[in-house]
Design a protein around this motif. Structure first.
Motif, PDB file in Angstrom:
ATOM      1  N   PRO A  22     -10.310  -0.964  -5.083  1.00  0.00           N
ATOM      2  CA  PRO A  22     -11.379  -0.052  -5.445  1.00  0.00           C
ATOM      3  C   PRO A  22     -12.304  -0.626  -6.521  1.00  0.00           C
ATOM      4  O   PRO A  22     -11.809  -1.221  -7.478  1.00  0.00           O
ATOM      5  CB  PRO A  22     -10.632   1.170  -5.991  1.00  0.00           C
ATOM      6  N   LEU A  23     -13.569  -0.440  -6.309  1.00  0.00           N
ATOM      7  CA  LEU A  23     -14.595  -0.802  -7.277  1.00  0.00           C
ATOM      8  C   LEU A  23     -14.494  -2.262  -7.696  1.00  0.00           C
ATOM      9  O   LEU A  23     -14.581  -2.581  -8.860  1.00  0.00           O
ATOM     10  CB  LEU A  23     -14.462   0.106  -8.513  1.00  0.00           C
TER      11      LEU A  23
ATOM     12  N   THR B  47     -12.158  -5.197   1.207  1.00  0.00           N
ATOM     13  CA  THR B  47     -13.320  -4.846   0.396  1.00  0.00           C
ATOM     14  C   THR B  47     -13.228  -5.372  -1.029  1.00  0.00           C
ATOM     15  O   THR B  47     -14.217  -5.397  -1.743  1.00  0.00           O
ATOM     16  CB  THR B  47     -13.478  -3.322   0.285  1.00  0.00           C
TER      17      THR B  47
ATOM     18  N   VAL C  13      -2.566   1.670  -6.035  1.00  0.00           N
ATOM     19  CA  VAL C  13      -3.414   0.730  -5.288  1.00  0.00           C
ATOM     20  C   VAL C  13      -4.859   1.173  -5.214  1.00  0.00           C
ATOM     21  O   VAL C  13      -5.739   0.374  -4.940  1.00  0.00           O
ATOM     22  CB  VAL C  13      -2.932   0.488  -3.832  1.00  0.00           C
ATOM     23  N   SER C  14      -5.134   2.460  -5.420  1.00  0.00           N
ATOM     24  CA  SER C  14      -6.517   2.912  -5.260  1.00  0.00           C
ATOM     25  C   SER C  14      -7.157   3.311  -6.578  1.00  0.00           C
ATOM     26  O   SER C  14      -8.160   4.004  -6.603  1.00  0.00           O
ATOM     27  CB  SER C  14      -6.592   4.057  -4.246  1.00  0.00           C
ATOM     28  N   THR C  15      -6.594   2.898  -7.712  1.00  0.00           N
ATOM     29  CA  THR C  15      -7.219   3.151  -8.998  1.00  0.00           C
ATOM     30  C   THR C  15      -7.708   1.807  -9.555  1.00  0.00           C
ATOM     31  O   THR C  15      -6.932   0.863  -9.615  1.00  0.00           O
ATOM     32  CB  THR C  15      -6.196   3.751  -9.990  1.00  0.00           C
ATOM     33  N   PRO C  16      -8.977   1.749  -9.960  1.00  0.00           N
ATOM     34  CA  PRO C  16      -9.519   0.457 -10.388  1.00  0.00           C
ATOM     35  C   PRO C  16      -8.721  -0.186 -11.524  1.00  0.00           C
ATOM     36  O   PRO C  16      -8.576  -1.397 -11.577  1.00  0.00           O
ATOM     37  CB  PRO C  16     -10.934   0.799 -10.858  1.00  0.00           C
TER      38      PRO C  16
ATOM     39  N   GLU D 112       4.317  11.915 -13.923  1.00  0.00           N
ATOM     40  CA  GLU D 112       3.476  12.131 -12.759  1.00  0.00           C
ATOM     41  C   GLU D 112       2.895  10.809 -12.284  1.00  0.00           C
ATOM     42  O   GLU D 112       2.232  10.109 -13.059  1.00  0.00           O
ATOM     43  CB  GLU D 112       2.359  13.119 -13.052  1.00  0.00           C
TER      44      GLU D 112
ATOM     45  N   ARG E  88       0.845  -1.215   0.000  1.00  0.00           N
ATOM     46  CA  ARG E  88       0.000   0.000   0.000  1.00  0.00           C
ATOM     47  C   ARG E  88       0.862   1.240   0.000  1.00  0.00           C
ATOM     48  O   ARG E  88       0.550   2.233  -0.650  1.00  0.00           O
ATOM     49  CB  ARG E  88      -0.885   0.029   1.245  1.00  0.00           C
TER      50      ARG E  88
ATOM     51  N   GLY F  38      -8.169  -3.530   2.161  1.00  0.00           N
ATOM     52  CA  GLY F  38      -8.878  -3.352   3.425  1.00  0.00           C
ATOM     53  C   GLY F  38     -10.083  -4.274   3.535  1.00  0.00           C
ATOM     54  O   GLY F  38     -11.084  -3.934   4.153  1.00  0.00           O
TER      55      GLY F  38
ATOM     56  N   SER G 149      -1.950   7.035  -7.625  1.00  0.00           N
ATOM     57  CA  SER G 149      -2.094   6.116  -6.520  1.00  0.00           C
ATOM     58  C   SER G 149      -2.519   4.778  -7.093  1.00  0.00           C
ATOM     59  O   SER G 149      -3.688   4.529  -7.311  1.00  0.00           O
ATOM     60  CB  SER G 149      -3.143   6.644  -5.557  1.00  0.00           C
TER      61      SER G 149
ATOM     62  N   ILE H 119      -5.733  -7.567   2.470  1.00  0.00           N
ATOM     63  CA  ILE H 119      -5.055  -6.493   3.193  1.00  0.00           C
ATOM     64  C   ILE H 119      -4.946  -5.232   2.344  1.00  0.00           C
ATOM     65  O   ILE H 119      -5.262  -4.143   2.808  1.00  0.00           O
ATOM     66  CB  ILE H 119      -3.647  -6.935   3.639  1.00  0.00           C
TER      67      ILE H 119
ATOM     68  N   GLY I 146       1.076   3.549  -3.168  1.00  0.00           N
ATOM     69  CA  GLY I 146       0.063   4.530  -2.802  1.00  0.00           C
ATOM     70  C   GLY I 146       0.401   5.919  -3.313  1.00  0.00           C
ATOM     71  O   GLY I 146       1.393   6.125  -4.014  1.00  0.00           O
ATOM     72  N   LEU I 147      -0.419   6.884  -2.929  1.00  0.00           N
ATOM     73  CA  LEU I 147      -0.214   8.272  -3.326  1.00  0.00           C
ATOM     74  C   LEU I 147       1.087   8.777  -2.691  1.00  0.00           C
ATOM     75  O   LEU I 147       1.247   8.724  -1.488  1.00  0.00           O
ATOM     76  CB  LEU I 147      -1.401   9.110  -2.845  1.00  0.00           C
TER      77      LEU I 147
END
Lengths: 292, 443
Positions: A236-237, A233, A145-148, A140, A121, A231, A143, A228, A125-126
């Motif tokens: 994302p998405l 879930t 881990v948090s982009t589908p 540039e 993560r 989280g 993130s 992990i 991550g960001l």
């Protein structure tokens, strides 16, 4: 039987474990997959409703299937290619080899652990390390881990990074290739590249096949990294909604244990079919010495 | 995680026991000593939370044990992620803690008769709720029966980073703010702040329970509830569209962060208000002390905005209500029903317990205990008390408890928000898909 009594006696602990903790629960879950078992109440028989709902209605289930198949089809071969490449490097005769072998094996010891998943993560991550390095080249970062569209790929990289056990098996395989084959071929003028394709690879096919089967089964069952990193879930998405994660969510999160059992059995069938296909195909590309 | 703590608790209990027995040896006339029935008590308690809450709860347990020499209460605790799964598994194996908090799926457990009904104990006076707010207790009832009591009153709220507001020269709102004011402030902060700092965190979060309660607050503005008493959805496509559009507009205006920033949150410890990416953060107020502990900035608590006289998300009624998430339950299977209920009574009415736990789970249920704690509490807790009081005095009473499928609808809401935020679907498609999938879950 007489002579074998001792042998069976020694087998007993293992056999007890297998039937009590593996075979028993497995059979019970087959029964539960035809019920509406919710962990709390007595299960009611609902025939194939769970299976029908899964196959015809549950869109998240289809997502989970797609995510898992992508993961297996990409992560398993890339992992093997990586492991083979390193095994070849470590098969060379250079100083401090056993040190390198140990070092490269370490990720596999840490691999599926919670700590590494958290590390992942941070890295992806960001403002994580990957973004910082890319920034040096004027790219540039994002993130990941948090982009589908990227999250699954960070998990694939995590899987590939754990190349230790196949690497060790490949190393053992490489040692088995008779040195005279290389000598003979180099006299005939074959370079390293040609030697790899006509000697190393064919000679290694039984080991590759063994590793491939292990990897396929292994990656179908992947759970911890997705749990992990997302989280718990599959986000994302739902982009990291692994099959096993969805089974877990339905069974323990939503109390739909009958439904989750049905999923478990479909997974068993899928793994069985894929492994079976691998075995069938092996006739055409795996060369055993004794078969000739 | 919980295993280590168990060990720690046990050791301390042993020390304490040793201390207690040696003391008793000295004062032979001391009445009681280790009472036989107490010595047999071996209870377990489960909760989730952050370290602040863990430490204070462990002290509570020590106090409880010291009053019943020989009795043992083993603690099982950890973070929110995974807590619900662990508890469910324990209930399935019929070895859940005797006393516990439940984060999800309480409805299923109640329907299966696995949680103790408290009404008889309240009637007999074993559980004294005479100083508790009755309307809050009403909202916790399922089919007119009470299965839990709040271990601290709380509700959905916004935390505001007063330091950022001050630095940027943006005036803090009052508790009576509307959705219009909220949106305007969020836009203003994003505009004035350096890149990467947004006015407000988004209304969805990857984990946790955020998205559905605020939506229910919005429905209440129109005199509706999330579910009907029969467990069907009690809202339509128009309300859902309005809600999604409000948040999508804020996202497009840059007033709340883009989806990939929101998706990074992994519990409130990594929330945008802590990582310095947002000045306002919606979550349940029960975490006030813990959240303030994570930042040097001064935080304050505001109720969720309302729709009275607002252009955005308007509604003729006040929406927020005290929807406390910190409830405590008794396992119906426990061997120690009396002691468990007594524990509930202790944490509710006993001043000594009150002094230890203060407001680590929200405002005490008993108004007497709350008043007693006032001199000892931190500014953030004061702010939380004010907010809960404001909501209590303004809230309307209607509430319908969630059906068994409530938790799954909440998950669905999270995913629907994400789909729009990541730009994967247009709002009308997401809305119709929401009702499709909800239909599958509910029937």
């Amino acid at each position: 039987m007489g002579d074998n009594t001792a042998g069976y006696l020694f087998l007993l602990p293992w056999f007890t474990g297998l039937s009590l903790f593996m075979a028993g629960p497995t059979l019970v879950s087959l029964y539960l997959s035809f019920t509406d078992y919710n962990l709390l109440d007595t299960p009611n028989w609902i025939a194939t409703q769970n299976y029908i709902k899964l196959i015809t209605q549950d869109r998240r289930y289809h997502t989970a299937l797609r995510v898992t198949l992508t993961y297996v089809m990409v992560a398993a071969p890339v992992n093997l290619a990586f492991a083979l490449g390193l095994a070849m490097l470590l098969n060379a005769k250079i100083a401090g080899l056993s040190f390198y072998r140990a070092v490269y094996y370490i990720p596999s010891l840490l691999g599926g652990s919670v700590a590494v998943s958290i590390l992942w993560r941070q890295i992806f991550g960001l403002g994580g390390i990957v973004s910082q390095i890319l920034a040096l080249f004027g790219i540039e970062g994002a993130s990941w881990v948090s982009t589908p569209s990227h999250a699954l790929w960070t998990l694939i990289i995590l899987h590939v990074w754990q190349f230790g056990s196949p690497m060790v098996i490949f190393l053992a395989g490489l040692k088995q290739v008779p040195a005279e084959l290389y000598e003979a071929s180099s006299i005939d003028g074959a370079g390293p590249w040609r030697q790899f394709w006509v000697i190393t690879l064919p000679m290694l096919t039984p080991v590759i096949f063994f590793n491939l089967v292990l990897q396929i089964i292994n990656s179908f069952q992947a759970f911890t990294p997705a749990f992990i990193v997302s989280g718990g879930t599959g986000g994302p998405l739902d982009s990291t909604l692994f099959y096993t994660l969805y089974v877990y969510m339905q069974g323990f999160g939503n109390f739909r244990m009958g439904y989750a059992s049905a999923m478990g059995w479909i997974l068993l069938v899928i793994i069985g079919v894929v492994t079976g296909l691998a075995f069938l195909s092996s006739r055409y590309w795996v060369h055993y010495d004794d078969a000739k | 995680m919980p295993d280590h703590s168990d060990g720690a608790v046990r050791t301390r209990r042993r020390d304490l026991l040793l201390g207690a027995t040696s003391l008793l040896g000295g004062t032979a006339l001391f009445a009681g000593g280790v009472r036989a029935e107490d010595a047999k008590i071996k209870m377990r308690i489960g909760w989730w939370g952050s370290d602040d809450r863990h430490q204070r709860t462990l002290k509570l347990i020590k106090l409880w044990e010291s009053r019943k020499p020989g009795a043992v209460m083993t603690a099982e605790y950890g973070g929110l992620i995974g807590y619900s799964d662990k508890i469910s598994t324990e209930f399935a194996g019929r070895n859940a803690p005797d006393v516990l908090q439940i984060s999800d799926n309480r409805e299923s457990l109640i329907a299966a008769g696995r949680l103790l009904r408290l009404d008889d104990y309240i009637a007999s006076g074993q559980l004294n709720l005479s100083d508790a707010n009755r309307s809050v207790l009403e909202t916790l009832k399922v089919d007119g029966k009470l299965y839990s009591i709040p271990w601290g009153l709380a509700c959905g709220c916004f935390f505001l980073d007063a330091t950022v507001f001050g630095d940027l020269g943006v005036a803090l709102p009052g508790p009576n703010w509307t959705w219009d004011e909220y949106a305007e402030i969020a836009r203003k902060i994003s505009k004035a702040a350096p890149k990467g700092l947004y006015g407000s965190a988004d209304i969805w979060a990857p984990a946790g329970t955020r998205a559905f309660y605020p939506f229910e607050f919005f429905l209440r503005q129109r005199g509706k509830t999330a579910f009907t008493p029969l467990g069907k959805l009690n809202f339509g496509a128009s309300e859902l569209t309005e809600w999604f559009t409000f948040w999508d507009d804020l996202r497009r205006a840059g007033a709340v962060p883009p989806a990939e920033v929101t998706a990074l949150e992994n519990g409130f410890e990594t929330s945008p208000i802590i990582t310095g990416r947002a000045a306002m953060y919606p979550i349940n107020s029960s975490i006030a002390s813990s959240l303030q502990g994570l930042t040097k900035h001064k935080l304050i608590v505001m109720p969720l905005p309302h729709g009275l006289g607002s252009k955005a998300l308007p509604g003729p009624q006040y929406g927020p209500f005290v929807n406390t998430n910190m409830q405590i339950y008794v396992n119906a299977d426990t061997k120690y029903k009396t002691q468990a209920v007594q524990f509930l009574d202790d944490i509710t009415n006993d001043p000594e317990f009150g002094k230890i736990q203060l407001m680590s789970r929200g405002v005490p249920l008993s108004s007497k205990i709350a008043a007693m704690e006032m001199p000892d509490i931190a500014p953030i807790e004061q702010s939380m008390v004010d907010m809960v009081q404001f909501v209590q005095t303004h809230a309307t009473s209607q509430y319908v408890a969630w059906p068994k499928s409530g938790s799954q609808i909440q998950d669905l809401m999270q995913r629907a928000h994400q789909e729009i935020a990541f730009g994967q679907a247009k709002i009308p498609n997401t809305v119709s898909k929401f009702f499709d999938e909800a239909g599958l879950i509910i029937d």
